[in-house]
Enzyme design. Structure first.
Site, PDB file in Angstrom:
ATOM      1  N   LYS A   1       0.840  -1.208   0.000  1.00 43.13           N
ATOM      2  CA  LYS A   1       0.000   0.000   0.000  1.00 43.13           C
ATOM      3  C   LYS A   1       0.866   1.246   0.000  1.00 43.13           C
ATOM      4  CE  LYS A   1      -4.073  -1.172   2.755  1.00 43.13           C
ATOM      5  NZ  LYS A   1      -4.868  -0.695   3.906  1.00 43.13           N
TER       6      LYS A   1
ATOM      7  N   ASP B   1      -8.615   1.932   4.706  1.00 47.62           N
ATOM      8  CA  ASP B   1      -9.161   0.591   4.872  1.00 47.62           C
ATOM      9  C   ASP B   1      -9.684   0.138   3.516  1.00 47.62           C
ATOM     10  OD1 ASP B   1      -9.539  -1.580   6.638  1.00 47.62           O
ATOM     11  OD2 ASP B   1     -11.686  -1.224   6.586  1.00 47.62           O
ATOM     12  N   ALA B   2      -9.298  -1.066   3.126  1.00 44.09           N
ATOM     13  CA  ALA B   2      -9.688  -1.564   1.805  1.00 44.09           C
ATOM     14  C   ALA B   2     -10.322  -2.934   1.950  1.00 44.09           C
ATOM     15  CB  ALA B   2      -8.471  -1.638   0.889  1.00 44.09           C
TER      16      ALA B   2
ATOM     17  N   LYS C   1      -1.038  -0.403 -12.151  1.00 45.41           N
ATOM     18  CA  LYS C   1      -2.069  -0.557 -11.107  1.00 45.41           C
ATOM     19  C   LYS C   1      -2.564   0.802 -10.637  1.00 45.41           C
ATOM     20  CE  LYS C   1      -3.188  -2.645  -6.668  1.00 45.41           C
ATOM     21  NZ  LYS C   1      -2.756  -3.402  -5.482  1.00 45.41           N
TER      22      LYS C   1
ATOM     23  N   HIS D   1      -8.513   1.054  -7.006  1.00 47.65           N
ATOM     24  CA  HIS D   1      -9.347   1.645  -5.970  1.00 47.65           C
ATOM     25  C   HIS D   1      -8.540   2.599  -5.088  1.00 47.65           C
ATOM     26  CE1 HIS D   1      -7.184  -1.831  -4.642  1.00 47.65           C
ATOM     27  NE2 HIS D   1      -7.598  -1.769  -3.389  1.00 47.65           N
TER      28      HIS D   1
HETATM   29  P1  ITT Z   1      -3.206  -1.665   7.060  1.00 49.06           P
HETATM   30  O1  ITT Z   1      -2.071  -1.704   8.014  1.00 49.06           O
HETATM   31  O2  ITT Z   1      -3.156  -0.464   6.141  1.00 49.06           O
HETATM   32  O3  ITT Z   1      -4.559  -1.843   7.685  1.00 49.06           O
HETATM   33  P2  ITT Z   1      -3.847  -4.207   5.776  1.00 49.06           P
HETATM   34  O4  ITT Z   1      -3.058  -5.078   4.844  1.00 49.06           O
HETATM   35  O5  ITT Z   1      -4.374  -4.789   7.045  1.00 49.06           O
HETATM   36  O6  ITT Z   1      -2.936  -2.914   6.060  1.00 49.06           O
HETATM   37  P3  ITT Z   1      -6.597  -3.607   4.881  1.00 49.06           P
HETATM   38  O7  ITT Z   1      -7.172  -4.015   6.183  1.00 49.06           O
HETATM   39  O8  ITT Z   1      -7.053  -2.307   4.302  1.00 49.06           O
HETATM   40  O9  ITT Z   1      -4.987  -3.537   4.935  1.00 49.06           O
HETATM   41  O10 ITT Z   1      -6.761  -4.684   3.746  1.00 49.06           O
HETATM   42  C1  ITT Z   1      -7.681  -5.714   3.791  1.00 49.06           C
HETATM   43  C2  ITT Z   1      -7.172  -6.898   3.016  1.00 49.06           C
HETATM   44  O11 ITT Z   1      -7.365  -6.672   1.628  1.00 49.06           O
HETATM   45  C3  ITT Z   1      -5.695  -7.235   3.215  1.00 49.06           C
HETATM   46  O12 ITT Z   1      -5.551  -8.630   3.317  1.00 49.06           O
HETATM   47  C4  ITT Z   1      -5.033  -6.734   1.960  1.00 49.06           C
HETATM   48  O13 ITT Z   1      -3.939  -7.533   1.603  1.00 49.06           O
HETATM   49  C5  ITT Z   1      -6.157  -6.829   0.929  1.00 49.06           C
HETATM   50  N1  ITT Z   1      -6.006  -5.748  -0.042  1.00 49.06           N
HETATM   51  C6  ITT Z   1      -6.161  -4.425   0.205  1.00 49.06           C
HETATM   52  N2  ITT Z   1      -5.865  -3.701  -0.879  1.00 49.06           N
HETATM   53  C7  ITT Z   1      -5.494  -4.584  -1.833  1.00 49.06           C
HETATM   54  C8  ITT Z   1      -5.039  -4.465  -3.161  1.00 49.06           C
HETATM   55  O14 ITT Z   1      -4.846  -3.298  -3.718  1.00 49.06           O
HETATM   56  N3  ITT Z   1      -4.766  -5.582  -3.836  1.00 49.06           N
HETATM   57  C9  ITT Z   1      -4.919  -6.792  -3.281  1.00 49.06           C
HETATM   58  N4  ITT Z   1      -5.314  -6.997  -2.033  1.00 49.06           N
HETATM   59  C10 ITT Z   1      -5.610  -5.907  -1.300  1.00 49.06           C
END
Ligand code: ITT
Length: 177
Positions: free
Chosen positions: A11, A60-61, A157, A162
């Site tokens: 990220k 948050d994704a 990408k 998103h």
């Molecule tokens: P933070 O410390 O920023 O929270 P995180 O990896 O826990 O990092 P999220 O909770 O936002 O991030 O992500 C939720 C899941 O979705 C996590 O397993 C990510 O690997 C996945 N994810 C998020 N963005 C992605 C992307 O661009 N491509 C593929 N997987 C993604």
């Protein structure tokens, strides 16, 4: 200088393609159990603002699969850690409707300001196999056009993702003030 609170290196690298003067802060925050990414991001930001002075964002994704009624959605991190991409492919065996989207919610704040949220989405589909070696998380099973996100380099990408959409929306807002 903008702080980006995240423990996710992938990220952070993508965000660096959008914000030049960025610093990663791997300080962690409580990710509450909620129905929406917005609630998770807004709650996390409240906590982060008590610990950091200065402009800060967090994100948050989640991946939302239509045939699975939006699963894994807000549970995306847990599902990635547990069943992973191979588990998702198994859940999707025999499923015709492969439509899915990623959603990103960025929270931004600076001292004395109410946090603001910025959103982005990319629509695509869950493939039948993992492809590529780039990216992270669900990238290798999420396809846009002919390619999985795992086959795209950072620049590619960042044209469609998103995260790029939500972060570019934040950048435009910052530049327009
Ligand atoms: P933070 O410390 O920023 O929270 P995180 O990896 O826990 O990092 P999220 O909770 O936002 O991030 O992500 C939720 C899941 O979705 C996590 O397993 C990510 O690997 C996945 N994810 C998020 N963005 C992605 C992307 O661009 N491509 C593929 N997987 C993604």
């Amino acid at each position: 200088m903008l702080y980006f609170v995240t423990g996710n290196k992938g990220k952070f690298m993508e965000a660096q393609g959008i914000f030049k003067d960025l610093m990663q802060k791997n300080i962690g925050y409580t990710e509450i159990q909620a129905d929406t990414l917005e609630e998770v991001a807004a709650y996390g930001m409240k906590e982060v603002m008590e610990r950091l002075r200065g402009p800060v964002m967090l994100e948050d994704a989640g991946l939302f699969i239509e045939a699975l009624q939006g699963f894994p959605g807000v549970y995306s991190a847990y599902v990635q850690k547990t069943i992973g991409n191979s588990g998702i492919l198994r859940l999707m065996e025999g499923v015709q409707n492969r439509k899915a989207y990623f959603r990103s919610v960025v929270a931004y704040a600076e001292p004395g300001m109410e946090p603001r949220l910025f959103k982005g989405e990319v629509h695509g589909r869950i493939g039948f196999e993992a492809r590529g070696t780039k990216g992270f998380g669900y990238d290798q099973i999420f396809y846009v056009g002919e390619k999985s996100l795992g086959e795209m380099d950072l620049v590619e990408k960042n044209i469609i993702s998103h995260r790029a959409a939500s972060m570019k929306a934040l950048k435009e807002w910052l530049d327009g003030r």
